[in-house]
Design a protein around this motif. Structure first.
Motif, short mmCIF file in Angstrom:
data_model
loop_
_atom_site.label_atom_id
_atom_site.label_comp_id
_atom_site.label_asym_id
_atom_site.label_seq_id
_atom_site.Cartn_x
_atom_site.Cartn_y
_atom_site.Cartn_z
N HIS A 39 0.78 -1.28 0.03
CA HIS A 39 0.03 0.00 0.07
C HIS A 39 0.78 1.28 0.03
O HIS A 39 0.68 2.29 -0.71
N VAL B 229 2.31 1.66 -3.43
CA VAL B 229 1.31 1.89 -4.70
C VAL B 229 0.92 3.34 -4.49
O VAL B 229 0.87 4.26 -5.45
N SER B 230 1.01 3.99 -2.97
CA SER B 230 0.69 5.28 -2.85
C SER B 230 1.71 6.22 -3.57
O SER B 230 1.70 7.38 -3.96
N THR C 113 -4.41 5.83 -10.36
CA THR C 113 -5.70 5.03 -9.58
C THR C 113 -5.45 3.78 -9.42
O THR C 113 -4.92 3.10 -10.05
N VAL C 114 -6.10 3.52 -8.43
CA VAL C 114 -6.17 1.78 -8.05
C VAL C 114 -7.41 1.22 -8.64
O VAL C 114 -8.64 1.68 -8.28
N ASN D 129 -7.68 -2.33 -8.46
CA ASN D 129 -8.09 -3.45 -7.76
C ASN D 129 -7.10 -3.01 -6.36
O ASN D 129 -5.78 -3.23 -6.60
N LYS D 130 -7.81 -3.27 -5.28
CA LYS D 130 -6.85 -3.21 -4.12
C LYS D 130 -6.53 -4.49 -3.64
O LYS D 130 -7.51 -5.32 -3.11
N ARG E 181 -2.86 -5.41 1.82
CA ARG E 181 -2.05 -4.36 2.29
C ARG E 181 -0.60 -4.22 2.45
O ARG E 181 -0.13 -3.34 1.96
N TRP F 267 -2.67 -5.84 -6.44
CA TRP F 267 -3.05 -4.54 -6.65
C TRP F 267 -2.96 -4.18 -7.90
O TRP F 267 -1.82 -4.53 -8.69
N VAL G 103 -2.85 -1.10 -10.54
CA VAL G 103 -2.66 0.38 -10.46
C VAL G 103 -2.64 1.02 -11.91
O VAL G 103 -1.86 0.46 -12.57
#
Length: 118
Positions: free
Chosen positions: A8, A11-12, A26-27, A29-30, A33, A101, A103
């Motif tokens: 996470h 990704v951020s 943008t995400v 699919n999450k 974590r 994830w 992204v």
């Protein structure tokens, strides 16, 4: 033990870096974590989409590799079919791996954000 940045946070970081350069992230699919894997859909001005995933190497490292490119065709019907196949691949990968994830990063020369000077 392999010291890895939690998914996470990575990704951020991708999204913030791209947005700082005037792009959009943008995400789609999450995933998990902390230990989730990351798949990047890289786009330039809404076109030329390609998918990068980290692939394990013989030495134990993991490097970003392009696993799919969205094909375009001058024929609208054929082009639509190719775009759907690309989207289907993304959806299928998300269903196969609940920790994944996905992204999307839309910015000029997006490979630079993963250390590739393509």
């Amino acid at each position: 033990m392999d010291a890895r940045i939690p998914a996470h946070i990575e990704v951020s970081g991708f999204i913030r870096a791209v947005e700082a350069e005037g792009g959009f992230g943008t995400v789609l699919n999450k995933g998990e974590r902390d230990a989730g894997t990351i798949m990047l859909v890289l786009i330039e001005n809404g076109d030329n989409a390609r998918i990068y995933e980290r692939m394990p190497q013989l030495d134990g490292s993991r490097v970003w590799q392009c696993t799919r490119r969205q094909q375009t065709s001058p024929d609208f019907g054929e082009s639509l079919t190719m775009r759907l196949a690309f989207s289907d691949y993304i959806e299928t990968r998300g269903r196969q791996d609940p920790d994944l994830w996905i992204v999307e990063l839309d910015v000029a020369k997006p490979e630079r954000f993963i250390g590739l000077g393509v």
